[in-house]
Design an enzyme around this catalytic site. Structure first.
Site, PDB file in Angstrom:
ATOM      1  N   ARG A  90      66.683  10.007  36.177  1.00 23.11           N
ATOM      2  CA  ARG A  90      66.161   8.795  36.822  1.00 23.11           C
ATOM      3  C   ARG A  90      67.208   8.064  37.658  1.00 23.11           C
ATOM      4  O   ARG A  90      67.303   6.838  37.655  1.00 23.11           O
ATOM      5  CB  ARG A  90      65.598   7.815  35.784  1.00 23.11           C
ATOM      6  N   SER A  91      68.017   8.843  38.357  1.00 14.38           N
ATOM      7  CA  SER A  91      69.036   8.229  39.203  1.00 14.38           C
ATOM      8  C   SER A  91      68.507   7.995  40.609  1.00 14.38           C
ATOM      9  O   SER A  91      69.176   7.369  41.435  1.00 14.38           O
ATOM     10  CB  SER A  91      70.264   9.140  39.284  1.00 14.38           C
ATOM     11  N   SER A  99      65.507  12.645  43.224  1.00 14.50           N
ATOM     12  CA  SER A  99      64.320  13.262  43.818  1.00 14.50           C
ATOM     13  C   SER A  99      63.770  12.404  44.962  1.00 14.50           C
ATOM     14  O   SER A  99      63.353  12.944  45.988  1.00 14.50           O
ATOM     15  CB  SER A  99      63.234  13.487  42.758  1.00 14.50           C
ATOM     16  N   HIS A 118      54.851  12.311  39.964  1.00 18.07           N
ATOM     17  CA  HIS A 118      55.644  12.735  41.115  1.00 18.07           C
ATOM     18  C   HIS A 118      54.756  13.236  42.247  1.00 18.07           C
ATOM     19  O   HIS A 118      54.968  12.915  43.393  1.00 18.07           O
ATOM     20  CB  HIS A 118      56.636  13.831  40.705  1.00 18.07           C
ATOM     21  N   GLU A 151      54.279  26.007  42.308  1.00 20.54           N
ATOM     22  CA  GLU A 151      55.000  26.067  41.041  1.00 20.54           C
ATOM     23  C   GLU A 151      55.483  27.482  40.768  1.00 20.54           C
ATOM     24  O   GLU A 151      54.685  28.419  40.791  1.00 20.54           O
ATOM     25  CB  GLU A 151      54.106  25.595  39.894  1.00 20.54           C
TER      26      GLU A 151
END
Lengths: 172, 172, 172
Positions: C12-13, C16, C50, C62
């Protein structure tokens, strides 16, 4: 007077390779000072791989505890690479039976000695404090010691670097 | 209008000392706003050491939960240091019984309030998401919350810094 | 020839989101290549959030294992975002029954392929090696693999970034 270069980063971040390349830019024979106390096969394998990777310009010395005295008596090398601060702290933690004050005194002793060495010294350390607070008390003590030691050693260094994904970031 | 400075880093990285020095460069009385809820001897020791280190220009206020309201009512200070975001999140996690949405709403409320304060504010937080994924669900929830909160608060800050080995890296 | 952008950071920085914004600056349709092997409700929720956040310019594919072959066959996209290296490694770890040499061979194969792609590629990875050494062997193996993979992929990238608190730091 020697140059003091402090290098930190996470596990397998490329910090030792970066330190090695920097040291190899110095002329003369090179010393790899290992804080090793080889206790299990996993550790022994890792140490052997590192030694093979370094090649012939390097001599290796293993010293689990008296790093400061060892550095003081050092002579004739073009550069010294100390790998690594956190393994040394872990040896001190065991040796001094978790006595935080004595361990930090040993760190301060090293920090006071560094500016008086006349060989370039590359100190490799680890970032261990950017995960979740560990459950167990000893792990918390260790990460506090590692953080304090990194601050104290970087403070006396001429250069400090944080390595991530093999890329060095200049801290100082 | 106040300056908002967001400061993050690992455990014992020197982030609080950096924040303190930055705050002390502001004229006038200083407030140390602690998110503390002192629950055990280990934590109490750490808080006492930090207080002694700050000295006489500093007043201390402890507020476990209502940080936003406390900051809104603040006046007469040259700078405020809030230490730390992650301890506040851990208090909110307990208080709101792990209700992620309510906790992030409290973070958004703080983020919306910051630009309206008229005192320089130094926010200290922690990096907790750069280790191995924790085994337990609560630790994973906490590190997700800490990461999200850090993003939201840094987004409204005028400056953001990452501290490693006592050295500040400018993020923003 | 495609641009290769390696992006790493803690949980969670904001890594993305940063990768997504960079990819969206490229013209044409965009591919989100997910290393997902959705195994539990927690992961499925995260993936859905997301996807909803990305919007209509994005297609999703995927692929748990054969990332390199998938990238080789890719055509018609303005940019590809691969999210994420560490999840792929974790799939490989399971698939190759912890055979480190085969996993690193797969990483080297990907690294050798990247410079030959003709679409801009954004690779998202994670920092997992800056916490305390994990107790369990598999977690130690995983963090060693992740560190080695990050080094190998960043080495062939045109740009490398470390994201903290939503702020990108240029590594390379």
């Amino acid at each position: 007077m020697g140059r003091i270069v402090f290098i930190t980063g996470g596990a397998r971040s490329g910090k030792s390779s970066f330190a090695q390349k920097q040291a190899e830019a110095c002329p003369g024979p090179l010393l790899y000072l290992a804080a090793a106390r080889i206790e299990d096969a996993e550790m022994a394998d890792r140490v052997r791989l590192h030694q093979a990777a370094r090649g012939e310009r390097w001599q290796t010395l293993e010293e689990p505890l008296d790093i400061t005295a060892t550095l003081r008596e050092m002579s004739g090398y073009g550069a010294v690479l100390f790998d690594c601060v956190t393994l040394w702290l872990s040896n001190l933690l065991f040796h001094h039976r978790e006595d935080q004050a004595r361990i930090l005194a040993a760190v301060d002793d090293l920090a006071a000695t560094l500016p008086r060495l006349d060989v370039p010294l590359f100190l490799v350390s680890n970032e261990v404090g950017s995960g979740i607070v560990p459950d167990n008390r000893l792990a918390r003590l260790f990460r506090d010691l590692a953080g304090s030691a990194n601050q104290r050693l970087a403070a006396v260094a001429d250069e400090a670097w944080l390595v991530a994904a093999g890329c060095p970031l200049r801290l100082k």
